[in-house]
Design an enzyme around this catalytic site. Sequence first.
Site, PDB file in Angstrom:
ATOM      1  N   HIS A 238      54.387  58.286  60.056  1.00 30.59           N
ATOM      2  CA  HIS A 238      54.791  57.881  58.561  1.00 30.59           C
ATOM      3  C   HIS A 238      54.469  56.376  58.339  1.00 30.59           C
ATOM      4  CE1 HIS A 238      56.378  61.656  57.457  1.00 30.59           C
ATOM      5  NE2 HIS A 238      57.293  61.556  58.490  1.00 30.59           N
ATOM      6  N   HIS A 317      29.760  21.572  30.072  1.00 35.28           N
ATOM      7  CA  HIS A 317      29.657  22.375  31.407  1.00 35.28           C
ATOM      8  C   HIS A 317      28.766  23.579  30.963  1.00 35.28           C
ATOM      9  CE1 HIS A 317      31.365  25.057  34.541  1.00 35.28           C
ATOM     10  NE2 HIS A 317      31.948  23.949  34.873  1.00 35.28           N
TER      11      HIS A 317
END
Length: 412
Positions: A238, A317
């Site tokens: 599990h 930028h």
Amino acid sequence: MLVSAHARFSRVSTYRWQNCRIQRHVAAHGRKGVDHERATTIGEGSVRVHTVEHVLAALSAMGVDNAIVEMDANEPPIGDGSAQPYVDVIKRTGVATQDAPRSFFDVRDTMHVESKTGALLVLLPDETFRISCTQAGPNNRFTQFLSMEITPAIFEREIAPARTFVFYEDVQPLMEKNLIKGGSLENAIVVRGEAVLSKEPLRFADEFVRHKILDIIGDLALVGRPIRGHVVAVKPGHAANAELARALAREQTRRSAMAAPRTIPTGDGGLDTDEVMQILPHRYPFLMVDRIIGFEADNKITGVKSITINEPFFQGHFPGHPVMPGVMQVEAMAQVASILLYKLAKTSSRVGYFMSADDVKFRKPVFPGDTIFIHAELTKSRGNRLAKAKCYCVVNDAVVSEGELMFTFLDK
Ligand SMILES: [Zn+2]
């Protein structure tokens, strides 16, 4: 589907499994001691429902996507230890076709998980849902192998009847600590040495590996959608199954973020610029979200920001080569996530502060003319003080940046 119903309880908790809900009518008595390593537990808040793998296996393998399971205990009835009783209930209740198309999880790349206990699960692309499984008991006793496609008919005939089994040496310490009641052969096969102890004879010569496949189906049901892929499992358990299910669920979240809508819906369900500015204190040139286009469940939000050549940051930028700064994308993520947190907190007396950004990745440049879809999903919130959100910026169906942001809340 109504597995059982009970009227005399004070509170109902709901657990979501895709759209199947398991509703637990919470009784006044407390929880029993449960061995968490041997079963799958789901929960919400402080309430837990244990050992859900057999009912989830039956629902998902029988093709049920939507169902309500009502319970009046903290685990479903164990029955004979197989998924047969649940298959019977599903068939008795009947399955109705709905008009929404079913969403699958298609395995695109090989994935695997491995545990210290020797469990290995590999998931490979496949057009069907297929499981190949190797089971081996202590000292490699009762080693069995089986490989099959899982369809409702095959599941019902070959897998659902396979019962839970335990090796005596594995359960002996638990029996000594009184964690499980020993001696019951009603709902499990007990293997002691070479002897197989059970109420009725084995239903299949390789019943154990079939039950391992049953558990894999149930645990992987937690992914929330049917899987198209081939699971190769060696000594599964599990814990490993659940780890694979979590990895698939994370991958699904990433994919949903990538499949951003290209058209911007109008109308209700989102927030226009005016409403955004009522929530966020940011103003030109630092407001990095134009509009919120939708909320999903109570932990997801999508915002949108159109990038034009007139953005002030393009001046520097970079001159002659305008690229949106990555930090401005992180700022956009933080602003969209704040709107979600604001909506959840339902108070304006506290403000969220951006504390940290982890795993930030800039994957593709963003240029003038791009529309960014900003997704945020709340992944953790602790005591109204701390919250974490996984965020993605998406342009033309591709993730351009992502990060995990953390916020803290302070009184204004
Ligand atoms: Zn099981």
